[in-house]
Design a protein around this motif. Structure first.
Motif, PDB file in Angstrom:
ATOM      1  N   ALA A 209     110.715  20.688  15.430  1.00 17.47           N
ATOM      2  CA  ALA A 209     110.274  19.923  14.268  1.00 17.47           C
ATOM      3  C   ALA A 209     109.113  20.666  13.610  1.00 17.47           C
ATOM      4  N   MET A 210     108.787  20.244  12.386  1.00 13.04           N
ATOM      5  CA  MET A 210     107.615  20.777  11.695  1.00 13.04           C
ATOM      6  C   MET A 210     106.386  20.028  12.195  1.00 13.04           C
ATOM      7  N   LEU A 211     105.321  20.772  12.508  1.00 12.17           N
ATOM      8  CA  LEU A 211     104.087  20.172  12.999  1.00 12.17           C
ATOM      9  C   LEU A 211     102.932  20.529  12.077  1.00 12.17           C
ATOM     10  N   PRO A 212     101.945  19.625  11.934  1.00 12.11           N
ATOM     11  CA  PRO A 212     100.742  19.965  11.151  1.00 12.11           C
ATOM     12  C   PRO A 212      99.848  20.890  11.972  1.00 12.11           C
ATOM     13  N   THR A 213     100.043  22.195  11.814  1.00 15.29           N
ATOM     14  CA  THR A 213      99.351  23.178  12.647  1.00 15.29           C
ATOM     15  C   THR A 213      97.934  23.457  12.180  1.00 15.29           C
ATOM     16  N   SER A 214      97.604  23.072  10.950  1.00 12.16           N
ATOM     17  CA  SER A 214      96.247  23.278  10.439  1.00 12.16           C
ATOM     18  C   SER A 214      95.918  22.154   9.471  1.00 12.16           C
ATOM     19  N   ASP A 215      94.736  21.556   9.643  1.00 16.58           N
ATOM     20  CA  ASP A 215      94.320  20.448   8.789  1.00 16.58           C
ATOM     21  C   ASP A 215      92.823  20.601   8.529  1.00 16.58           C
ATOM     22  N   GLU A 216      92.455  20.809   7.274  1.00 16.67           N
ATOM     23  CA  GLU A 216      91.048  21.018   6.957  1.00 16.67           C
ATOM     24  C   GLU A 216      90.672  20.289   5.672  1.00 16.67           C
ATOM     25  N   ILE A 217      89.380  20.008   5.524  1.00 12.35           N
ATOM     26  CA  ILE A 217      88.857  19.407   4.305  1.00 12.35           C
ATOM     27  C   ILE A 217      88.045  20.481   3.593  1.00 12.35           C
ATOM     28  N   VAL A 218      88.361  20.701   2.313  1.00 11.28           N
ATOM     29  CA  VAL A 218      87.729  21.774   1.552  1.00 11.28           C
ATOM     30  C   VAL A 218      87.240  21.249   0.215  1.00 11.28           C
ATOM     31  N   ARG A 219      86.337  21.995  -0.393  1.00  9.67           N
ATOM     32  CA  ARG A 219      85.830  21.643  -1.704  1.00  9.67           C
ATOM     33  C   ARG A 219      86.948  21.765  -2.735  1.00  9.67           C
ATOM     34  N   ALA A 220      87.138  20.741  -3.552  1.00 11.75           N
ATOM     35  CA  ALA A 220      88.185  20.761  -4.575  1.00 11.75           C
ATOM     36  C   ALA A 220      87.860  21.820  -5.621  1.00 11.75           C
ATOM     37  N   PRO A 221      88.864  22.558  -6.099  1.00 14.85           N
ATOM     38  CA  PRO A 221      88.589  23.640  -7.054  1.00 14.85           C
ATOM     39  C   PRO A 221      87.981  23.164  -8.362  1.00 14.85           C
ATOM     40  N   ASN A 222      88.308  21.965  -8.809  1.00 14.40           N
ATOM     41  CA  ASN A 222      87.775  21.449 -10.079  1.00 14.40           C
ATOM     42  C   ASN A 222      86.709  20.385  -9.863  1.00 14.40           C
TER      43      ASN A 222
END
Length: 248
Positions: A209-222
């Motif tokens: 199955a597909m797994l969420p291998t990376s999950d991060e919170i980042v600054r929105a570009p706009n």
């Protein structure tokens, strides 16, 4: 080191010294003290193992979808609307069958025409995309379904021995979706103003199955800049500089 390599190194050193000129004594120069490597510190080493796993983010196992044939094993020959209808009927995923958003989605699916366009734009099934995400050389089907709660339900299907199989399902307030190689990258709204979530879904051969291998919170570009100006750096006055310099 053998003799030929020693001779080559000696020649290279002489060449460097000659190029440096008479004013440069040459030789190695120290770069200062090397910081000592520090290993990770384990916090709470006696912490007991949890008895119940945390809530999963989306489906992490493959699910067979009954009632949809895959001619010649080619998912391009299958109507994405038929796939979504069958999957939502059998596998609601993140929705409870009694949930109003689920019921309204099923009602809107009835408005989809055979070409997926639907009446008055009510059909929630978006344009389908095809990409080999599992690495088996066959294209998989990527479907997006807009839901009444302003979320996007994303599902990925693979064909295994003429059997349609759901290998990924998630729903979120999606800002954008990208394909990068065999990865599916989903940008979603964050509750923290000015930031967004970036989740990378990748195929896992062990889980099938597909797994969420990376999950991060980042600054929105706009994201807007902070309204409060940063304070200017405090510079020492002339009198302070004189005092610091020993009265010179």
């Amino acid at each position: 080191m053998n003799r030929s390599r020693l001779a080559a190194v000696a020649f290279a050193v002489l060449a460097v010294l000659a190029a440096g000129g008479c004013g440069d004594p040459g030789g190695l120069r120290g770069a200062g003290a090397t910081p000592t490597a520090v290993g990770p510190t384990h916090l709470w080493p006696d912490l007991p193992s949890p008895s119940v796993p945390a809530e999963d983010y989306g489906a992490i196992e493959s699910v067979k979808v009954e009632g949809v044939r895959v001619p010649k094993g080619d998912l391009r020959e299958v109507d994405p609307v038929d796939v979504v209808r069958a999957d939502f009927s059998e596998n609601p995923g993140t929705y409870d069958r009694s949930d109003s958003a689920y019921r309204r989605t099923m009602e809107r699916l009835e408005d989809c025409a055979e070409d997926g366009s639907g009446e008055k734009g009510r059909c929630p099934v978006l344009k389908a995309y095809y990409r080999d995400l599992t690495g088996d050389g066959k294209e998989d089907l990527i479907v997006g379904v807009s839901t009444p709660d302003d979320n996007l339900d994303i599902r990925v299907y693979a064909e295994k021995e003429r059997q349609l199989t759901q290998i990924m399902e998630m729903s979120d307030a999606v800002l954008g979706v990208e394909l990068a190689g065999r990865d599916l990258i989903i940008r979603a709204v964050s509750s923290l103003a000015g930031y967004e979530y970036h989740t990378v879904w990748s195929w896992d051969a062990h889980q099938k199955a597909m797994l969420p291998t990376s999950d991060e919170i980042v600054r929105a570009p706009n994201a807007p800049r902070p309204k409060t100006a940063r304070p200017s750096p405090v510079r020492p006055s002339a009198s302070a500089s004189s005092s610091a310099g020993g009265g010179r």
